[in-house]
Write an enzyme that holds these catalytic residues in place. Structure first.
Site, PDB file in Angstrom:
ATOM      1  N   GLU A 102      -3.178  21.058  88.062  1.00 20.92           N
ATOM      2  CA  GLU A 102      -4.553  20.858  88.509  1.00 20.92           C
ATOM      3  C   GLU A 102      -5.180  19.609  87.903  1.00 20.92           C
ATOM      4  O   GLU A 102      -4.805  19.149  86.820  1.00 20.92           O
ATOM      5  CB  GLU A 102      -5.401  22.086  88.212  1.00 20.92           C
ATOM      6  CG  GLU A 102      -5.462  22.411  86.751  1.00 20.92           C
ATOM      7  CD  GLU A 102      -5.983  23.824  86.498  1.00 20.92           C
ATOM      8  OE1 GLU A 102      -5.846  24.692  87.383  1.00 20.92           O
ATOM      9  OE2 GLU A 102      -6.516  24.038  85.414  1.00 20.92           O
ATOM     10  N   CYS A 147     -10.037  14.704  84.802  1.00 16.44           N
ATOM     11  CA  CYS A 147      -9.212  15.450  83.846  1.00 16.44           C
ATOM     12  C   CYS A 147      -7.833  15.641  84.469  1.00 16.44           C
ATOM     13  O   CYS A 147      -7.705  16.221  85.547  1.00 16.44           O
ATOM     14  CB  CYS A 147      -9.891  16.788  83.579  1.00 16.44           C
ATOM     15  SG  CYS A 147      -8.916  17.862  82.526  1.00 16.44           S
ATOM     16  N   CYS A 195      -0.524  28.117  72.985  1.00 16.13           N
ATOM     17  CA  CYS A 195      -1.736  28.528  72.265  1.00 16.13           C
ATOM     18  C   CYS A 195      -2.247  29.857  72.833  1.00 16.13           C
ATOM     19  O   CYS A 195      -2.196  30.083  74.038  1.00 16.13           O
ATOM     20  CB  CYS A 195      -2.816  27.453  72.395  1.00 16.13           C
ATOM     21  SG  CYS A 195      -2.300  25.874  71.717  1.00 16.13           S
ATOM     22  N   CYS A 216      -8.332  25.100  82.816  1.00 14.52           N
ATOM     23  CA  CYS A 216      -7.255  25.431  81.887  1.00 14.52           C
ATOM     24  C   CYS A 216      -6.142  26.277  82.488  1.00 14.52           C
ATOM     25  O   CYS A 216      -5.675  27.235  81.881  1.00 14.52           O
ATOM     26  CB  CYS A 216      -7.807  26.124  80.640  1.00 14.52           C
ATOM     27  SG  CYS A 216      -9.167  25.238  79.925  1.00 14.52           S
TER      28      CYS A 216
HETATM   29  N1  SAH Z   1      -2.515  20.206  75.293  1.00 15.98           N
HETATM   30  C1  SAH Z   1      -3.633  19.395  74.963  1.00 15.98           C
HETATM   31  C2  SAH Z   1      -4.469  18.991  76.157  1.00 15.98           C
HETATM   32  C3  SAH Z   1      -4.687  20.038  77.211  1.00 15.98           C
HETATM   33  S1  SAH Z   1      -5.708  21.396  76.759  1.00 15.98           S
HETATM   34  C4  SAH Z   1      -4.480  20.058  73.902  1.00 15.98           C
HETATM   35  O1  SAH Z   1      -4.235  21.215  73.592  1.00 15.98           O
HETATM   36  O2  SAH Z   1      -5.343  19.381  73.365  1.00 15.98           O
HETATM   37  C5  SAH Z   1      -7.317  20.645  76.782  1.00 15.98           C
HETATM   38  C6  SAH Z   1      -8.345  21.384  75.946  1.00 15.98           C
HETATM   39  O3  SAH Z   1      -8.692  22.652  76.543  1.00 15.98           O
HETATM   40  C7  SAH Z   1      -7.857  21.697  74.549  1.00 15.98           C
HETATM   41  O4  SAH Z   1      -8.814  21.384  73.576  1.00 15.98           O
HETATM   42  C8  SAH Z   1      -7.627  23.170  74.619  1.00 15.98           C
HETATM   43  O5  SAH Z   1      -7.677  23.744  73.362  1.00 15.98           O
HETATM   44  C9  SAH Z   1      -8.735  23.627  75.534  1.00 15.98           C
HETATM   45  N2  SAH Z   1      -8.523  24.960  76.097  1.00 15.98           N
HETATM   46  C10 SAH Z   1      -7.356  25.522  76.458  1.00 15.98           C
HETATM   47  N3  SAH Z   1      -7.559  26.763  76.935  1.00 15.98           N
HETATM   48  C11 SAH Z   1      -8.886  26.990  76.873  1.00 15.98           C
HETATM   49  C12 SAH Z   1      -9.716  28.079  77.237  1.00 15.98           C
HETATM   50  N4  SAH Z   1      -9.212  29.206  77.762  1.00 15.98           N
HETATM   51  N5  SAH Z   1     -11.044  27.965  77.051  1.00 15.98           N
HETATM   52  C13 SAH Z   1     -11.559  26.831  76.541  1.00 15.98           C
HETATM   53  N6  SAH Z   1     -10.839  25.754  76.184  1.00 15.98           N
HETATM   54  C14 SAH Z   1      -9.500  25.840  76.343  1.00 15.98           C
HETATM   55 FE1  SF4 Z   2      -2.146  24.636  73.697  1.00 16.35          FE
HETATM   56 FE2  SF4 Z   2      -2.812  24.889  76.253  1.00 16.35          FE
HETATM   57 FE3  SF4 Z   2      -3.005  22.477  75.084  1.00 16.35          FE
HETATM   58 FE4  SF4 Z   2      -0.621  23.572  75.613  1.00 16.35          FE
HETATM   59  S1  SF4 Z   2      -2.164  22.946  77.124  1.00 16.35           S
HETATM   60  S2  SF4 Z   2      -1.218  22.601  73.708  1.00 16.35           S
HETATM   61  S3  SF4 Z   2      -0.964  25.744  75.260  1.00 16.35           S
HETATM   62  S4  SF4 Z   2      -4.182  24.310  74.593  1.00 16.35           S
END
Ligand code: SAH
Ligand code: SF4
Length: 382
Positions: free
Chosen positions: A91, A104, A115, A344
């Site tokens: 996406e 984005c 995570c 996300c």
């Molecule tokens: N992998 C990279 C970039 C993609 S995630 C990273 O982790 O930084 C982009 C951002 O969205 C990150 O800060 C991540 O922690 C956040 N994120 C992921 N899942 C989320 C959720 N369910 N609610 C809010 N932020 C979220």
């Molecule tokens: Fe963590 Fe999601 Fe970022 Fe992957 S995309 S590093 S699982 S927050």
């Protein structure tokens, strides 16, 4: 298989032109046609010699990604789902604001970091996107938006690598894509307006500093190693002290004089006053000079499999105040696109469960608008 020119930065395109027996400067013209004018057909490129166009026609192509769906929110936020094959989709989200347009972008189908609070992480890892698949998201969105808004001016001014995937675990595809974004003959974006967000792949933060320094956001989410090990499993490999040291090293090369720390607010998990206190101590301990970081508190975007809950607004505000009172510049990410699907990886997650393209295309017509909010990912500091 012919070469997809979206895979190449200007240097790569110049090398390809030389192999075809053409002068390197022809690559600049070609690059401008592709990225500045959105051309996908060599016959459109009227200022290129017919013989060159003929050679390109047999050895190269300009191929974007098939669009599975596009949703537009009443606030102007637009979300695309692109098909990347084998039942995977990624996406891309456009967030318009008064003074900027932010895109984005995704870097991987799925993510291996896993995570706990991230729906992409829960899906597991499928594969890295190619350079062409990363840049195709920008190429498609920019030229769609120009038509959609009836303008020939540039619409996207900022890019954030905050879609699906961990960009620094796809470094070799990421860097040529970043170079195309920055190139004056490509999208001409300033380094300060292109942000790589990472969960903390320390050696690659150092490589990014040397090979293509752009703005850096680091997903912190916890003030101590025990909690971060649990929320961001990569922390076991690169613990907080190493991560913050690499952030300081990055600042020597960065286009901005601060790192943005992202912190997803999880009810009862990382949002208590003692977490704010630990965070302040951590940041102060690692400060070499002046203001070196800013915090962006992200209200958690809930999904059932996580078992986690968004912190109440009052707790987010209290947490932000504690950081601010300690002299740390703190913003709370605002919610955008309430009436379209969640950010996300959640929409793409729906698609991944369906393995046949026909199913996905059918879904394109039947996807219901959901009520979960999209979090704005605009880079507020620009
Ligand atoms: N992998 C990279 C970039 C993609 S995630 C990273 O982790 O930084 C982009 C951002 O969205 C990150 O800060 C991540 O922690 C956040 N994120 C992921 N899942 C989320 C959720 N369910 N609610 C809010 N932020 C979220
Ligand atoms: Fe963590 Fe999601 Fe970022 Fe992957 S995309 S590093 S699982 S927050």
């Amino acid at each position: 298989m012919t070469a997809n020119l979206l895979d190449l930065d200007l240097e790569g395109l110049a090398a390809l032109c030389e192999r075809l027996g053409e002068k390197r400067f022809r690559a600049t013209q070609l690059f401008r046609w592709i990225h500045q004018r959105g051309a996908s057909d060599f016959d459109q490129m009227s200022d290129l010699a017919k013989s060159f166009r003929g050679k390109l026609g047999t050895s190269a192509r300009i191929e974007g990604l098939p669009v599975v769906s596009r949703h537009e929110s009443t606030d102007g936020t637009i979300k695309w789902l692109f098909d990347v094959g084998d039942g995977n989709a990624v996406e891309t989200v456009f967030i318009p604001e008064d003074d900027r347009g932010t895109l984005c972008i995704s870097s991987q189908a799925g993510c291996a970091v896993g995570c706990r609070f991230c729906s992409t992480g829960h899906q597991g890892f499928s594969r890295n996107l190619t350079t062409g698949e990363i840049i195709a998201q920008l190429w498609h969105a920019e030229h769609f938006l120009r038509k959609h808004l009836g303008t020939s001016e540039r619409v996207i001014s900022n890019v954030v690598m905050m879609g699906m995937g961990e960009p620094l675990q796809n470094f070799s595809a990421l860097v040529p894509a970043l170079r195309t974004m920055l190139d004056d003959h490509g999208y001409g974006l300033s380094r300060r307006r292109v942000t790589v967000s990472t969960s903390g792949v320390v050696p690659m933060i150092d490589r990014l500093a040397l090979e293509c320094p752009v703005a850096l956001a680091v997903s912190l989410h916890a003030p101590n190693d025990a909690l971060r090990d649990n929320l961001v499993p990569l922390n076991k490999k690169y613990p907080l002290a190493e991560l913050l040291d690499s952030c300081n090293r990055y600042l020597e090369h960065a286009p901005r004089d601060f790192i943005t720390f992202e912190y997803c607010m999880l009810d009862g998990v990382n949002d208590q006053p003692e977490h704010a206190e630990q965070l302040i101590a951590l940041v102060q301990q690692h400060r070499r000079a002046g203001v070196w970081c800013k915090f962006n508190l992200i209200p958690f975007n809930p999904f059932p499999a996580s078992g986690l809950i968004r912190s109440p607004q009052a707790r987010v505000t209290a947490f932000a105040r504690m950081l601010a009172d300690a002299g740390i510049i703190t913003t709370v990410r605002k919610t955008r696109g309430d009436d379209i699907d969640a950010a996300c990886g959640q929409l793409a997650g729906d698609v991944k469960d369906r393995t046949r393209v026909a199913d996905r295309m059918a879904q394109q017509r039947t996807i219901m608008l959901k009520q979960t909010p999209v979090e704005a990912v605009a880079n507020k500091e620009t």
